[in-house]
Design an enzyme around this catalytic site. Structure first.
Site, mmCIF file in Angstrom:
data_model
loop_
_atom_site.group_PDB
_atom_site.id
_atom_site.type_symbol
_atom_site.label_atom_id
_atom_site.label_comp_id
_atom_site.label_asym_id
_atom_site.label_seq_id
_atom_site.Cartn_x
_atom_site.Cartn_y
_atom_site.Cartn_z
ATOM 1 N N LYS A 22 0.838 -1.209 0.000
ATOM 2 C CA LYS A 22 0.000 0.000 0.000
ATOM 3 C C LYS A 22 0.869 1.254 0.000
ATOM 4 O O LYS A 22 0.647 2.176 -0.774
ATOM 5 C CB LYS A 22 -0.904 0.016 1.245
ATOM 6 C CG LYS A 22 -1.584 1.345 1.489
ATOM 7 C CD LYS A 22 -2.440 1.330 2.726
ATOM 8 C CE LYS A 22 -1.783 1.872 3.968
ATOM 9 N NZ LYS A 22 -1.523 3.319 3.976
ATOM 10 N N ASN A 23 1.859 1.269 0.884
ATOM 11 C CA ASN A 23 2.642 2.496 1.028
ATOM 12 C C ASN A 23 3.596 2.738 -0.136
ATOM 13 O O ASN A 23 4.193 3.808 -0.239
ATOM 14 C CB ASN A 23 3.425 2.478 2.346
ATOM 15 C CG ASN A 23 2.495 2.654 3.539
ATOM 16 O OD1 ASN A 23 1.319 2.969 3.373
ATOM 17 N ND2 ASN A 23 3.023 2.444 4.730
ATOM 18 N N CYS A 117 -5.207 8.320 9.217
ATOM 19 C CA CYS A 117 -5.275 7.753 10.563
ATOM 20 C C CYS A 117 -4.926 8.820 11.598
ATOM 21 O O CYS A 117 -3.963 9.562 11.428
ATOM 22 C CB CYS A 117 -4.243 6.637 10.709
ATOM 23 S SG CYS A 117 -4.716 5.092 9.968
ATOM 24 N N ARG A 122 0.945 14.526 13.033
ATOM 25 C CA ARG A 122 1.297 14.304 11.632
ATOM 26 C C ARG A 122 1.383 15.597 10.827
ATOM 27 O O ARG A 122 0.628 15.805 9.873
ATOM 28 C CB ARG A 122 0.323 13.311 10.980
ATOM 29 C CG ARG A 122 0.230 12.022 11.754
ATOM 30 C CD ARG A 122 -0.494 10.942 11.019
ATOM 31 N NE ARG A 122 0.346 10.241 10.070
ATOM 32 C CZ ARG A 122 -0.036 9.168 9.408
ATOM 33 N NH1 ARG A 122 -1.222 8.689 9.583
ATOM 34 N NH2 ARG A 122 0.779 8.587 8.554
ATOM 35 N N ASP A 309 4.388 0.625 12.120
ATOM 36 C CA ASP A 309 3.135 0.021 11.646
ATOM 37 C C ASP A 309 2.925 -1.403 12.169
ATOM 38 O O ASP A 309 1.836 -1.950 12.037
ATOM 39 C CB ASP A 309 3.093 0.016 10.101
ATOM 40 C CG ASP A 309 2.814 1.400 9.536
ATOM 41 O OD1 ASP A 309 2.455 2.306 10.311
ATOM 42 O OD2 ASP A 309 2.961 1.580 8.310
ATOM 43 N N ARG A 401 -8.836 -0.154 4.438
ATOM 44 C CA ARG A 401 -7.996 0.826 3.741
ATOM 45 C C ARG A 401 -6.667 0.204 3.318
ATOM 46 O O ARG A 401 -6.050 0.664 2.355
ATOM 47 C CB ARG A 401 -7.677 2.002 4.684
ATOM 48 C CG ARG A 401 -8.755 3.025 4.827
ATOM 49 C CD ARG A 401 -8.240 4.228 5.608
ATOM 50 N NE ARG A 401 -6.864 4.500 5.237
ATOM 51 C CZ ARG A 401 -5.900 4.814 6.082
ATOM 52 N NH1 ARG A 401 -6.148 4.951 7.357
ATOM 53 N NH2 ARG A 401 -4.680 5.031 5.652
HETATM 54 C C1 UD1 Z 1 4.323 6.721 6.178
HETATM 55 C C2 UD1 Z 1 3.422 5.523 6.016
HETATM 56 C C3 UD1 Z 1 2.872 5.087 7.366
HETATM 57 C C4 UD1 Z 1 4.009 4.859 8.358
HETATM 58 C C5 UD1 Z 1 4.943 6.058 8.415
HETATM 59 C C6 UD1 Z 1 6.165 5.815 9.266
HETATM 60 C C7 UD1 Z 1 2.553 5.909 3.794
HETATM 61 C C8 UD1 Z 1 1.376 6.203 2.942
HETATM 62 N N1 UD1 Z 1 2.340 5.876 5.129
HETATM 63 O O1 UD1 Z 1 3.516 7.767 6.703
HETATM 64 O O2 UD1 Z 1 2.144 3.876 7.186
HETATM 65 O O3 UD1 Z 1 3.467 4.644 9.651
HETATM 66 O O4 UD1 Z 1 5.382 6.391 7.081
HETATM 67 O O5 UD1 Z 1 6.851 4.691 8.830
HETATM 68 O O6 UD1 Z 1 3.629 5.641 3.306
HETATM 69 N N2 UD1 Z 1 6.612 14.450 10.438
HETATM 70 C C9 UD1 Z 1 6.853 15.766 10.713
HETATM 71 N N3 UD1 Z 1 6.796 16.665 9.682
HETATM 72 C C10 UD1 Z 1 6.517 16.284 8.408
HETATM 73 C C11 UD1 Z 1 6.290 14.934 8.127
HETATM 74 C C12 UD1 Z 1 6.340 14.027 9.173
HETATM 75 O O7 UD1 Z 1 7.104 16.136 11.862
HETATM 76 O O8 UD1 Z 1 6.483 17.158 7.522
HETATM 77 C C13 UD1 Z 1 6.639 13.467 11.543
HETATM 78 C C14 UD1 Z 1 5.282 12.784 11.729
HETATM 79 O O9 UD1 Z 1 4.427 13.578 12.520
HETATM 80 C C15 UD1 Z 1 5.654 11.501 12.392
HETATM 81 C C16 UD1 Z 1 7.015 11.195 11.765
HETATM 82 O O10 UD1 Z 1 7.485 12.409 11.189
HETATM 83 O O11 UD1 Z 1 5.809 11.682 13.785
HETATM 84 C C17 UD1 Z 1 6.973 10.123 10.690
HETATM 85 O O12 UD1 Z 1 6.098 10.528 9.653
HETATM 86 P P1 UD1 Z 1 6.333 10.137 8.141
HETATM 87 O O13 UD1 Z 1 7.554 9.314 8.012
HETATM 88 O O14 UD1 Z 1 6.206 11.363 7.322
HETATM 89 O O15 UD1 Z 1 5.080 9.215 7.876
HETATM 90 P P2 UD1 Z 1 4.053 9.270 6.674
HETATM 91 O O16 UD1 Z 1 4.771 9.526 5.403
HETATM 92 O O17 UD1 Z 1 2.904 10.120 7.044
#
Ligand code: UD1
Length: 422
Positions: A22-23, A117, A122, A309, A401
């Site tokens: 999915k990711n 979620c 986030r 995850d 999802r």
């Molecule tokens: C992706 C995955 C999700 C997984 C996560 C971490 C997808 C669609 N989803 O989510 O399943 O749980 O990686 O492995 O690929 N953060 C910031 N600022 C930002 C972006 C992120 O502070 O601009 C923080 C987030 O709040 C969180 C951490 O970084 O605490 C990790 O987030 P991130 O790696 O961005 O996860 P996603 O890409 O949302």
């Protein structure tokens, strides 16, 4: 409202084939915006999040067609609008991944703040930091975010990520592929899904080096072409079935798995007493030889650390392992919502900040619980498989999802799981 009913079953046995990730597929589909020519994506899982991404792309003018089972044709001859629909985007956080490709292809993008979620704040500050570094002007309004490149388009830049965010790394990569000059992302995310996206983009004619390490170098090119690609197997789905074997003390052969991608899960399950063997057929997860699984400690980290995850499904398993386990969540700040649900089923878990202490070896009891997020939903199902009586799980749309053919795959392994719609 649809619910899952899960009844206690014996050990799960048999084999399961893992779907495309999915990711990985969501950013791959979004990358289809970057070229006029058609892209063919294979092993696309049939998931609600994929459906949402299809609708978002169609609303932008991209043709998305299932040419055969699990094979998508994505073609963006022209971008009709660079503004993504609020209703669609609010359904899924990953919809924000269209921002980088839209900005690269058209020079501007307007996307509503992402949903998804509720496992923490986030934020998207790192994505925006990246776009700004590439020379885009970013305006944040109440509900939407607009990015506009300067008159010369996006310009390559050095970008340091304060945290190796998966989404930010993907969005910056897809924005930078068509920028003028070279972009370097430092402290980039190293997840296999990043490598898969870079491989796809390189097939499209991009020049990306270093994906899978913490420094990614992108030399911008003028144009990208169509490409064909098979999505990497879903390591989180694989981990979930590894845990299904472990928690039911069964034996499952997992096919279409990349052993390297699940190393931390393999290591931790072995510590608990599960035997794991890799063969030409796939990975055997053997938990029927050892009734006394023991506690362990886990700490979630960005890849190659233990995946956040799999934290909740692993915690469900740890409630059945003898002794005291600790789980420390470092990636998201609010990812223990499943603890209350597991405790409702008779588990003994205490939390303090980002640490959970599990007093394992307890017999779980069926209860009415909620799938508080996608992976927490899988954790509830795993717990339900070994809990006395029936477990009723609400809000299962989260599970749908992200897990393809969830009920079918579990039933084929011997689980008693049903969907009811009331
Ligand atoms: C992706 C995955 C999700 C997984 C996560 C971490 C997808 C669609 N989803 O989510 O399943 O749980 O990686 O492995 O690929 N953060 C910031 N600022 C930002 C972006 C992120 O502070 O601009 C923080 C987030 O709040 C969180 C951490 O970084 O605490 C990790 O987030 P991130 O790696 O961005 O996860 P996603 O890409 O949302």
């Amino acid at each position: 409202m649809a619910k899952f009913l899960v009844q206690k079953c014996g050990p799960l046995n048999g084999e399961v084939v893992i779907s495309g990730a999915k990711n990985a597929v969501l950013p791959l589909m979004a990358a289809g915006i970057l070229a006029e020519e058609e892209c063919i994506i294979r092993d696309v899982p049939d998931l609600r999040d994929v459906m949402v991404m299809k609708e978002i792309l169609r609303s932008l003018g991209t043709e998305v067609e299932e040419v055969e089972e699990s094979v998508l044709r994505v073609q963006t001859r022209t971008v009709k609008t660079n503004e993504a629909d609020y209703e669609l985007v609010s359904k899924m956080r990953a919809s924000f991944l269209i921002m980088g490709p839209l900005l690269a292809r058209t020079g501007s993008a307007k996307v509503y703040s992402p949903g998804g979620c509720s496992i923490g704040k986030r934020p998207i500050d790192l994505h925006l930091k990246g776009f700004r570094a590439l020379g885009a002007e970013v305006v944040i309004e109440d509900k939407y975010i607009e990015a506009k490149a300067g008159k010369d388009g996006l310009i390559g830049a050095d970008i340091y990520l304060d945290f190796p965010s998966v989404g930010a790394t993907e969005n910056i990569m897809t924005a930078a592929v068509l920028a003028k000059g070279t972009t370097i992302i430092e402290n980039a995310a190293k997840e296999p899904e990043i490598v898969d996206l870079a491989n796809f983009l390189n097939k499209m004619g991009a020049r990306i080096k270093g994906a899978g390490t913490d420094i990614i170098k992108i030399e911008g090119v003028e144009k990208l072409k169509g490409a064909s690609h098979t999505v990497v197997p879903d390591r989180i789905e694989a981990g979930t079935y590894m845990l299904a074997a472990a928690i039911t003390r069964g034996q499952i052969l997992i096919k279409n798995i990349v052993p390297d991608h699940v190393k931390p899960i393999t290591a931790k399950l072995r510590e608990c007493g599960v035997r794991i063997e890799m063969t030409d057929e796939g990975m055997y997860v053997i938990a029927d030889e050892n009734p006394h699984m023991v506690a362990t400690d886990i700490k979630t980290l960005p890849y190659p650390g233990f995946p956040t995850d799999i934290q909740s499904p692993f915690m469900a398993f740890l409630t059945t392992a003898e002794g005291e386990s600790t789980v420390i969540e470092t990636v998201f700040e609010n990812r223990f919502m499943h603890v209350a649900e597991l405790n409702r089923m008779g588990a003994n878990i205490k939390t303090e900040g980002n640490k959970a202490v599990i007093n394992g070896g307890k017999n779980l009891e069926g209860a009415q619980v909620i799938a508080t997020d996608l992976r927490a939903g899988a954790a509830m199902v795993l717990a339900g498989l070994v809990a006395e009586g029936t477990t009723e799980i609400a809000e299962i749309y989260h599970i749908e999802r992200g897990y393809e053919k969830f009920i079918e795959k579990f039933k084929a392994l011997g689980a008693n799981i049903f969907k009811i719609v009331s």
